[in-house]
Motif scaffolding. Sequence first.
Motif, PDB file in Angstrom:
ATOM      1  N   THR A  17     -28.501  -6.281   0.385  1.00  7.92           N
ATOM      2  CA  THR A  17     -29.063  -5.187  -0.413  1.00  7.92           C
ATOM      3  C   THR A  17     -30.582  -5.310  -0.511  1.00  7.92           C
ATOM      4  OG1 THR A  17     -28.964  -6.313  -2.558  1.00  7.92           O
ATOM      5  CG2 THR A  17     -26.962  -5.166  -1.833  1.00  7.92           C
ATOM      6  N   THR A  18     -31.208  -4.175  -0.824  1.00 11.29           N
ATOM      7  CA  THR A  18     -32.643  -4.189  -1.113  1.00 11.29           C
ATOM      8  C   THR A  18     -32.850  -4.685  -2.541  1.00 11.29           C
ATOM      9  OG1 THR A  18     -32.674  -1.920  -1.976  1.00 11.29           O
ATOM     10  CG2 THR A  18     -33.024  -2.197   0.417  1.00 11.29           C
ATOM     11  N   GLU A  19     -34.091  -4.992  -2.889  1.00 10.03           N
ATOM     12  CA  GLU A  19     -34.405  -5.442  -4.250  1.00 10.03           C
ATOM     13  C   GLU A  19     -34.123  -4.340  -5.274  1.00 10.03           C
ATOM     14  OE1 GLU A  19     -35.295  -8.456  -5.465  1.00 10.03           O
ATOM     15  OE2 GLU A  19     -35.052  -9.259  -3.439  1.00 10.03           O
ATOM     16  N   SER A  20     -34.299  -3.082  -4.863  1.00  7.97           N
ATOM     17  CA  SER A  20     -34.150  -1.958  -5.805  1.00  7.97           C
ATOM     18  C   SER A  20     -32.834  -1.208  -5.623  1.00  7.97           C
ATOM     19  CB  SER A  20     -35.327  -0.985  -5.631  1.00  7.97           C
ATOM     20  OG  SER A  20     -35.347  -0.480  -4.304  1.00  7.97           O
ATOM     21  N   GLU A  34     -25.114   2.636 -12.843  1.00  8.88           N
ATOM     22  CA  GLU A  34     -24.507   1.374 -13.290  1.00  8.88           C
ATOM     23  C   GLU A  34     -25.505   0.222 -13.189  1.00  8.88           C
ATOM     24  OE1 GLU A  34     -21.546   1.009 -14.655  1.00  8.88           O
ATOM     25  OE2 GLU A  34     -20.945   3.071 -14.367  1.00  8.88           O
ATOM     26  N   THR A  35     -26.255   0.173 -12.074  1.00  2.78           N
ATOM     27  CA  THR A  35     -27.269  -0.868 -11.892  1.00  2.78           C
ATOM     28  C   THR A  35     -28.480  -0.268 -11.191  1.00  2.78           C
ATOM     29  OG1 THR A  35     -26.502  -1.656  -9.718  1.00  2.78           O
ATOM     30  CG2 THR A  35     -25.474  -2.652 -11.668  1.00  2.78           C
ATOM     31  N   SER A  36     -29.651  -0.867 -11.419  1.00  3.86           N
ATOM     32  CA  SER A  36     -30.903  -0.370 -10.852  1.00  3.86           C
ATOM     33  C   SER A  36     -31.691  -1.436 -10.106  1.00  3.86           C
ATOM     34  CB  SER A  36     -31.816   0.170 -11.950  1.00  3.86           C
ATOM     35  OG  SER A  36     -31.160   1.108 -12.728  1.00  3.86           O
ATOM     36  N   SER A  37     -31.066  -2.589  -9.864  1.00  6.83           N
ATOM     37  CA  SER A  37     -31.774  -3.656  -9.159  1.00  6.83           C
ATOM     38  C   SER A  37     -30.760  -4.645  -8.580  1.00  6.83           C
ATOM     39  CB  SER A  37     -32.715  -4.405 -10.105  1.00  6.83           C
ATOM     40  OG  SER A  37     -31.961  -5.164 -11.048  1.00  6.83           O
ATOM     41  N   GLY A  42     -25.957  -8.093  -9.143  1.00  7.49           N
ATOM     42  CA  GLY A  42     -25.377  -9.436  -9.141  1.00  7.49           C
ATOM     43  C   GLY A  42     -24.650  -9.743 -10.438  1.00  7.49           C
ATOM     44  N   ALA A  43     -25.249  -9.377 -11.562  1.00 10.33           N
ATOM     45  CA  ALA A  43     -24.620  -9.603 -12.871  1.00 10.33           C
ATOM     46  C   ALA A  43     -23.349  -8.768 -13.005  1.00 10.33           C
ATOM     47  CB  ALA A  43     -25.602  -9.272 -13.987  1.00 10.33           C
ATOM     48  N   ALA A  44     -23.388  -7.512 -12.533  1.00 12.37           N
ATOM     49  CA  ALA A  44     -22.207  -6.642 -12.609  1.00 12.37           C
ATOM     50  C   ALA A  44     -21.073  -7.194 -11.746  1.00 12.37           C
ATOM     51  CB  ALA A  44     -22.562  -5.225 -12.177  1.00 12.37           C
ATOM     52  N   MET A  45     -21.410  -7.712 -10.562  1.00 10.42           N
ATOM     53  CA  MET A  45     -20.375  -8.268  -9.684  1.00 10.42           C
ATOM     54  C   MET A  45     -19.796  -9.558 -10.282  1.00 10.42           C
ATOM     55  SD  MET A  45     -20.052  -5.924  -7.569  1.00 10.42           S
ATOM     56  CE  MET A  45     -18.687  -6.728  -6.759  1.00 10.42           C
ATOM     57  N   ASN A 100     -29.332   0.280  -0.022  1.00 11.22           N
ATOM     58  CA  ASN A 100     -30.335   0.669  -1.002  1.00 11.22           C
ATOM     59  C   ASN A 100     -29.735   1.484  -2.148  1.00 11.22           C
ATOM     60  OD1 ASN A 100     -33.195   0.782  -1.754  1.00 11.22           O
ATOM     61  ND2 ASN A 100     -32.986   2.977  -1.387  1.00 11.22           N
ATOM     62  N   GLY A 101     -28.604   2.137  -1.885  1.00 12.22           N
ATOM     63  CA  GLY A 101     -27.937   2.930  -2.903  1.00 12.22           C
ATOM     64  C   GLY A 101     -26.453   3.004  -2.609  1.00 12.22           C
ATOM     65  N   VAL A 102     -25.651   3.015  -3.659  1.00 14.05           N
ATOM     66  CA  VAL A 102     -24.191   3.131  -3.529  1.00 14.05           C
ATOM     67  C   VAL A 102     -23.708   4.144  -4.554  1.00 14.05           C
ATOM     68  CG1 VAL A 102     -21.979   1.922  -3.577  1.00 14.05           C
ATOM     69  CG2 VAL A 102     -24.039   0.660  -2.953  1.00 14.05           C
TER      70      VAL A 102
END
Length: 132
Positions: A17-20, A34-37, A42-45, A100-102
């Motif tokens: 993944t990209t940083e953003s 859900e996540t922006s970085s 990583g925390a969500a997973m 970069n986006g999902v």
Amino acid sequence: FIQAFNERSIEQLLSHTTESVHWFNVSGGKMLTETSSKNELGAAMADYFETLADATATLTQVVSSGNYVSTVEQVTWSHDGELNSQCSIGVYELKQGKINGVWYYPAHACDVAVLESNIVAPEIGVLKETRQ
């Protein structure tokens, strides 16, 4: 990415993944971020794997177009000794070869049969080869 998911390797998953990287849930005409970085993903997973420690994913369909890859993903897990599974459509945006986006759409039963009566005939009739 899916292999890293199945190995529960957050470090390896994030290496794709990209940083953003952004993860969005699309449901009922709304899109929730859900996540922006990379760190938030990583925390969500980590939370996801804590909840569903034996979850595995399989790609049942993959279509790519430009910088986008659309998938039907089947996730299988056990709960109280019973095997469960569900599918979801995911759309991945790639940037320089990394996610970069999902966008994830609502989960649904994987074994939904397409009935022949639900197939819509083309409006212009049958296409014919026109090469000379």
